[in-house]
Design a protein around this motif. Structure first.
Motif, PDB file in Angstrom:
ATOM      1  N   GLN A 175      29.054  34.130  40.568  1.00  0.00           N
ATOM      2  CA  GLN A 175      29.528  35.314  41.025  1.00  0.00           C
ATOM      3  C   GLN A 175      28.416  36.486  41.207  1.00  0.00           C
ATOM      4  O   GLN A 175      28.397  37.040  42.150  1.00  0.00           O
ATOM      5  CB  GLN A 175      30.306  35.823  39.810  1.00  0.00           C
ATOM      6  N   LEU A 193      37.343  36.475  42.660  1.00  0.00           N
ATOM      7  CA  LEU A 193      38.395  36.715  41.482  1.00  0.00           C
ATOM      8  C   LEU A 193      39.072  35.219  41.065  1.00  0.00           C
ATOM      9  O   LEU A 193      39.693  35.536  40.151  1.00  0.00           O
ATOM     10  CB  LEU A 193      39.458  37.569  41.838  1.00  0.00           C
ATOM     11  N   GLU A 211      37.132  35.735  35.366  1.00  0.00           N
ATOM     12  CA  GLU A 211      36.613  36.324  36.542  1.00  0.00           C
ATOM     13  C   GLU A 211      36.144  37.759  36.065  1.00  0.00           C
ATOM     14  O   GLU A 211      35.069  38.359  36.411  1.00  0.00           O
ATOM     15  CB  GLU A 211      37.701  36.610  37.487  1.00  0.00           C
TER      16      GLU A 211
END
Length: 341
Positions: A71, A82, A259
């Protein structure tokens, strides 16, 4: 230089030095906060710094740490992923199905890694070549698609059973240290080497920091962007191996809110949504901080719902610190430019 010019230069120099000091403090802020938390929590609970609890924290944060590193690369390019939680769930389900069908450890691991990378590739390719305005759109779509696919393949239920090697990686320890910790360290070292020694690493910072300038410089921005989403998906696949090994199962319900945890870890650690700034340590510091907070609240018998509130407050503070850092950097540049005139 006359006295008036000297006084003016000194007036510019002093604020610039003070602002530079504040910037330095902000840069080490996440680490300082983490150390302060550890000290305070060790005083609040005698069980916090025990070897067993430290081992638990390392094991509990392993999945978040690995996925947060992927991420982090996406956020460096001003993007967001996401889909990592649903991607991880789908990878555990496909891995469990392959293990049931073949009994092969290698094929099970490869299936989970390839499943994660495939979802990441879809995210990157559709975002870049579909000319979408923001990756939020496609990663939100794949969040839903991957979750639905996982639920369909598993018939809405967990699929028990994982190879012994995966159970060892996800749930066992070596000399009291969780085996998953060594996976996290290996992934971190690999990404760090790639980011620091390869031109690809410099391209990521260029694409995130100054996208228009990166295009003018001839940097293959499309390839760089796609590669970051593939790596983010691959990290979700690695996280799937760790979680499936720890639970000895694949489940479409795994990865809920992952996420948010990974984005929080990156931002809490000190990276910026504006892109082009940060290093892999930010994701790791943030992930450990989330793990420490949750572990401490459990030890102190605090209501589990308060954990969400606490993490939310920390995220707000981290974002505000990023806003303050950006403002101070602008002020320092202005004062230094004025001093040079």
């Amino acid at each position: 230089m006359n006295n008036a010019d000297q006084d003016l230069a000194a007036a510019h120099r002093e604020p610039a030095s003070v602002l530079s000091l504040w910037l330095s403090l902000l840069s080490v802020g996440p680490i300082a906060i983490l150390l302060a938390l550890i000290v305070l929590l060790s005083l609040a609970s005698p069980h916090f710094l025990t070897p067993r609890n430290i081992s638990n924290i390392l094991a509990q944060t392993a999945v978040i740490s690995v996925v947060a590193m992927g991420q982090h690369l996406v956020i460096l390019t001003r993007g967001i992923d996401l889909s990592v939680g649903s991607n991880l769930a789908l990878a555990t389900v496909t891995g469990a199905l392959v293990y049931q069908a073949t009994g092969s450890t290698i094929l099970t691991i490869l299936t989970m890694l390839m499943s994660g990378a495939a979802v990441g590739a879809i995210n990157g390719i559709v975002y870049v070549f579909g000319r979408l305005p923001h990756p939020f759109v496609i990663t939100l779509a794949t969040l839903s698609i991957a979750k639905g696919t996982a639920l369909e393949l598993a018939d809405g239920r967990a699929i028990p059973g994982m190879p012994e090697a995966i159970r060892f990686i996800g749930g066992d320890a070596v000399f009291g240290i969780p085996a998953s910790f060594f996976v996290v360290a290996g992934v971190a070292a690999l990404i760090l080497v790639m980011a620091k020694t390869m031109v690809w690493g410099r391209w990521i910072y260029a694409v995130g920091g100054k996208p228009e300038a990166a295009v003018r410089m001839g940097i293959p921005t499309r390839g760089v962007l796609v590669s970051t989403y593939i790596i983010s998906g691959l990290c979700a696949g690695i996280g799937a191996v760790l979680l499936a090994g720890r639970t000895d199962a694949g489940s479409p319900l795994f990865g809920n809110l992952l996420e948010l945890d990974t984005i929080a870890a990156v931002i809490i650690g000190g990276a910026s949504f504006l892109g082009g700034r940060g290093h892999i340590g930010h994701a790791l510091v943030g992930a450990v901080m989330i793990g420490v907070i949750r572990n401490a609240l459990n030890l102190l018998n605090v209501d589990i719902f308060f954990q969400l509130i606490a993490i939310g407050v920390v995220i707000v503070l981290a974002v505000e610190a990023d806003v303050l850092r950006t403002y101070l950097e602008g002020r320092v540049r202005t004062l230094r430019a004025a001093r040079l005139q």
